[in-house]
Design a protein around this motif. Structure first.
Motif, short mmCIF file in Angstrom:
data_model
loop_
_atom_site.label_atom_id
_atom_site.label_comp_id
_atom_site.label_asym_id
_atom_site.label_seq_id
_atom_site.Cartn_x
_atom_site.Cartn_y
_atom_site.Cartn_z
N SER A 178 12.74 19.84 -15.81
CA SER A 178 11.66 19.66 -14.85
C SER A 178 11.07 21.00 -14.46
CB SER A 178 12.16 18.93 -13.61
OG SER A 178 11.16 18.90 -12.60
N GLU A 179 9.75 21.01 -14.22
CA GLU A 179 9.07 22.23 -13.79
C GLU A 179 9.37 22.59 -12.33
OE1 GLU A 179 7.46 24.20 -15.63
OE2 GLU A 179 6.40 23.18 -17.23
N GLN A 180 9.87 21.62 -11.57
CA GLN A 180 9.98 21.84 -10.13
C GLN A 180 11.31 21.40 -9.53
OE1 GLN A 180 6.23 21.40 -7.92
NE2 GLN A 180 7.29 20.09 -6.48
N GLU A 181 12.20 20.86 -10.35
CA GLU A 181 13.48 20.35 -9.83
C GLU A 181 14.61 20.95 -10.66
OE1 GLU A 181 12.62 15.77 -9.39
OE2 GLU A 181 11.52 16.69 -11.04
N LEU A 182 15.39 21.80 -10.03
CA LEU A 182 16.52 22.38 -10.73
C LEU A 182 17.57 21.30 -11.00
CD1 LEU A 182 16.86 25.65 -8.62
CD2 LEU A 182 15.83 25.40 -10.89
N GLY A 183 18.09 21.29 -12.21
CA GLY A 183 19.13 20.33 -12.55
C GLY A 183 18.62 18.94 -12.86
N ILE A 184 17.32 18.81 -13.17
CA ILE A 184 16.71 17.53 -13.53
C ILE A 184 15.95 17.72 -14.84
CG2 ILE A 184 15.08 15.71 -12.88
CD1 ILE A 184 17.40 15.69 -11.03
N ALA A 185 16.02 16.73 -15.73
CA ALA A 185 15.27 16.78 -16.98
C ALA A 185 14.68 15.40 -17.27
CB ALA A 185 16.16 17.22 -18.14
N TYR A 186 13.60 15.41 -18.05
CA TYR A 186 12.89 14.16 -18.37
C TYR A 186 12.75 14.01 -19.88
CZ TYR A 186 11.67 14.08 -13.40
OH TYR A 186 11.73 14.06 -12.02
N SER A 187 12.43 12.81 -20.31
CA SER A 187 12.44 12.45 -21.72
C SER A 187 11.47 13.28 -22.55
CB SER A 187 12.11 10.97 -21.88
OG SER A 187 10.83 10.69 -21.34
N TYR A 188 11.88 13.54 -23.80
CA TYR A 188 11.02 14.24 -24.76
C TYR A 188 11.27 13.64 -26.15
CZ TYR A 188 8.54 18.31 -26.82
OH TYR A 188 7.65 19.12 -27.49
N VAL A 189 12.03 14.31 -27.01
CA VAL A 189 12.32 13.75 -28.33
C VAL A 189 13.17 12.48 -28.19
CG1 VAL A 189 13.42 14.18 -30.56
CG2 VAL A 189 12.13 15.99 -29.44
N ALA A 190 14.08 12.50 -27.26
CA ALA A 190 14.79 11.27 -26.88
C ALA A 190 14.05 10.69 -25.67
CB ALA A 190 16.24 11.57 -26.52
N ASN A 191 13.81 9.40 -25.69
CA ASN A 191 13.08 8.83 -24.55
C ASN A 191 13.99 8.14 -23.53
OD1 ASN A 191 13.61 6.75 -26.29
ND2 ASN A 191 11.49 6.07 -26.53
N TYR A 192 15.27 7.98 -23.87
CA TYR A 192 16.21 7.43 -22.90
C TYR A 192 17.58 8.08 -23.09
CZ TYR A 192 12.78 3.80 -21.96
OH TYR A 192 11.64 3.13 -21.61
N VAL A 193 18.36 8.08 -22.00
CA VAL A 193 19.71 8.63 -22.03
C VAL A 193 20.63 7.72 -21.24
CG1 VAL A 193 19.33 10.06 -19.99
CG2 VAL A 193 21.09 10.73 -21.64
N GLU A 194 21.87 7.63 -21.69
CA GLU A 194 22.92 6.92 -20.95
C GLU A 194 24.09 7.88 -20.79
OE1 GLU A 194 23.86 3.01 -22.50
OE2 GLU A 194 21.91 2.93 -23.49
N ARG A 195 24.51 8.05 -19.56
CA ARG A 195 25.57 9.03 -19.29
C ARG A 195 26.83 8.33 -18.79
NH1 ARG A 195 24.95 14.80 -16.13
NH2 ARG A 195 27.10 15.47 -16.41
#
Length: 599
Positions: free
Chosen positions: A91-108
């Motif tokens: 994220s451009e504005q949130e440390l420790g947050i990421a959003y989809s790109y090459v993968a569009n979903y994630v399960e943790r």
């Protein structure tokens, strides 16, 4: 019958877990981290810009490779951002947050992370991104780069999911990253930053021009001079959140300059479209040219919310002279920041006073009870919790008082003053080599050198070109060097091993420029890495910060709380809201606004 059913469940349960329904288009380090933009409607994205046009940017220094993973080279600007894609984008504005790109979903999950690949994701050669490419990318990067090997050290193994499945209404493929038992909390997050390479290309050798899955390809370059990127008209990501309302320019070119002065002159001649100023002196004195007066060029002072790069004069504690902390404190006392700020910096700078400056983890004021208890466990100096954190950089007293204190420290350490020079029975004369990059303005350093000489300290300043500077850093061939003392991260973790751990201290080319080799630091690093929620991370990182501050491993530098920016109005138009890092604003900018949408 029940026993047979239980046996069947043990066989299929791992697969059921992989295909659970808790897939998300965002990822956070901690479960208590809440994304601000779960729908990926970012305020710095505007839809009213025209696409097209050419953008020309400046870069300082040089480059000698187009491959970001090659450790012995300096990669060209823009390659990672424009040519390649990551699983998720930070994220451009949130440390420790990421959003989809090459993968569009994630399960943790507790011990593994599943990424579902966007079925439309394609490499520049037209091939579809497959699980095998991601597995190959992980193995290739960790095999060929010690940096990636360390960064992804929390990953035990990676495997493609055996067959495509119908998920989210589409046939999709996935990849599973299994975490080590002792993996830090961030391991499941940092792997989302994996850059994806095509296996079919890189398993044959290094291509002449990098092949990725990002929005641009490299259309031309000359080593150390320039690099030009051409936009892919039918880029697969343009209709997804990762590519909407971004990367509007048809081409992006970086021109390299040896010095900032040359880059600034190039901006004035319209050879580059924007310029980020780093010199307070130039910002205050050199912007009276005609284009500014006629409002054809816009000059901005923007409040920066970025973590601050931790720069300063670094003591090489591998050298006998700096193994005595009293010597380190003596030199720290001799730097008079207030006078430097007034005399050279127009009072535009603030002093760095933390290894996590401007972040959630920065030590401030007095230590809390939790932090105090941690410091006591590692037998830290009592000052670490009885003094405010700022005490170790914003040293009290006038320069005259501090110089007397410095001389007292030196005498305690066995140094004697003869005819204005300091001598030691074992170490000889107090002469140290201070290495700085040639491009750095050193008026303030000459002033510091003259002040230090008043108490018998001889600082020999050596200005090095970029290649020589990098070589000196790599083999620790310096007594003092101006450079990075740390990476100010709001979510510190695995990178701490690279910078402060004992095992990195003797490793050539490591980021441990200070030569820190302290078992207590190693313990505190592990505590940070094992934090399981934000509060625990903050407390552990603050304890590490205070412990490092008491070690006086260098003289902290300074920073501007503002970003100084100038650009040509007819070349680039920025969104009304910028991301935290204004230097990345061009990614969301355009050549001009659409008709009817204002200026």
């Amino acid at each position: 019958m029940l026993q047979i059913l239980l046996f069947i469940l043990t066989l299929i349960l791992p697969n059921l877990l992989c295909y659970s329904t808790r897939a998300q288009s965002f990822l956070a380090i901690f479960s208590d981290s809440v994304p601000s933009f779960p729908s990926q409607k970012f305020p710095w994205k505007e839809s009213n810009f025209q696409d097209g046009g050419d953008l020309c940017l400046g870069a300082q220094g040089t480059f000698n490779t187009l491959e970001f993973w090659q450790e012995r080279g300096v990669c060209a600007q823009g390659v990672v951002e424009l040519v390649h894609g990551r699983l998720f984008m930070p994220s451009e504005q949130e440390l420790g947050i990421a959003y989809s790109y090459v993968a569009n979903y994630v399960e943790r999950y507790k011990d593994h992370v599943v990424f579902w690949i966007n079925p439309d994701a394609k490499f520049h050669d037209g091939s579809v991104v497959r699980p095998e490419d991601i597995v190959f990318s992980f193995n290739f990067l960790t095999r060929n780069s010690s940096l990636f090997r360390s960064y992804f050290s929390g990953i035990e193994s990676v495997k493609p999911l055996s067959v495509p499945v119908i998920k989210f209404g589409k046939k999709v493929q996935g990849v599973v990253f299994y975490l080590k038992k002792d993996a830090p909390q961030e391991a499941g997050f940092t792997i989302s930053e994996l850059i994806v390479l095509p296996k079919s290309v890189y398993q044959k050798g290094i291509p002449r021009i990098p092949v990725g899955c990002g929005p641009y390809t490299i259309s031309g370059h000359q080593t150390g001079e320039f690099i030009r990127f051409e936009k892919i008209p039918q880029w697969w990501g343009k209709n997804y959140p990762c590519g909407q309302d971004v990367y509007r320019f048809s081409s992006v070119k970086y021109i390299y300059f040896k010095e900032e002065d040359s880059m600034f002159e190039a901006f004035k001649k319209r050879d580059i479209d924007c310029f980020f100023e780093r010199s307070a002196k130039r910002w205050m004195n050199s912007y009276g040219f005609q284009a500014i007066d006629q409002n054809r060029s816009v000059r901005q002072e923007l409040l920066s919310k970025d973590p601050v790069p931790i720069t300063g004069l670094i003591f090489n504690t591998r050298k006998p002279i700096f193994q005595d902390i009293r010597v380190r404190w003596a030199l720290s006392l001799l730097l008079d920041f207030d006078t430097l700020n007034e005399k050279f910096f127009y009072k535009k700078y603030h002093r760095i006073c933390s290894f996590f400056q401007n972040t959630y983890c920065m030590a401030k004021g007095m230590a809390s009870l939790e932090v105090k208890n941690i410091l006591k466990q590692v037998k830290a100096s009592q000052e670490a919790w009885t003094q405010p954190a700022e005490y170790f950089t914003q040293l009290p007293g006038t320069w005259q008082q501090r110089s007397k204190a410095a001389l007292s420290f030196l005498k305690e350490a066995g140094w004697k003053l003869y005819n204005g020079k300091l001598f030691h029975d074992v170490l000889g004369a107090f002469q140290v080599k201070v290495c700085v990059p040639k491009a750095m303005r050193d008026e303030w350093l000459r002033f510091f050198q003259a002040r230090a000489a008043l108490v018998g300290v001889e600082l020999n300043i050596v200005s090095l070109d970029q290649a020589a500077y990098q070589a000196a850093k790599s083999i620790f061939d310096y007594d003092i060097i101006w450079g990075m003392m740390g990476i100010s991260s709001g979510f510190p973790g695995q990178e701490l091993d690279l910078i402060y751990s004992s095992r990195s201290a003797s490793k050539a080319g490591s980021y441990n420029a200070m030569g820190i080799s302290d078992p207590n630091v190693d313990v505190l690093i592990q505590r940070v890495k094992k934090a399981r929620h934000q509060k625990e991370l903050r407390i552990s990182a603050e304890a590490l910060d205070r412990y490092l501050l008491t070690g006086c491993y260098g003289i902290f530098g300074w920073y501007s709380p503002y970003v100084w920016h100038v650009f040509w109005k007819d070349r680039i138009v920025y969104p009304k809201v910028l991301p935290w890092s204004p230097s990345r604003g061009w990614i969301y900018a355009g050549k001009e606004r659409k008709i009817g949408n204002g200026l």
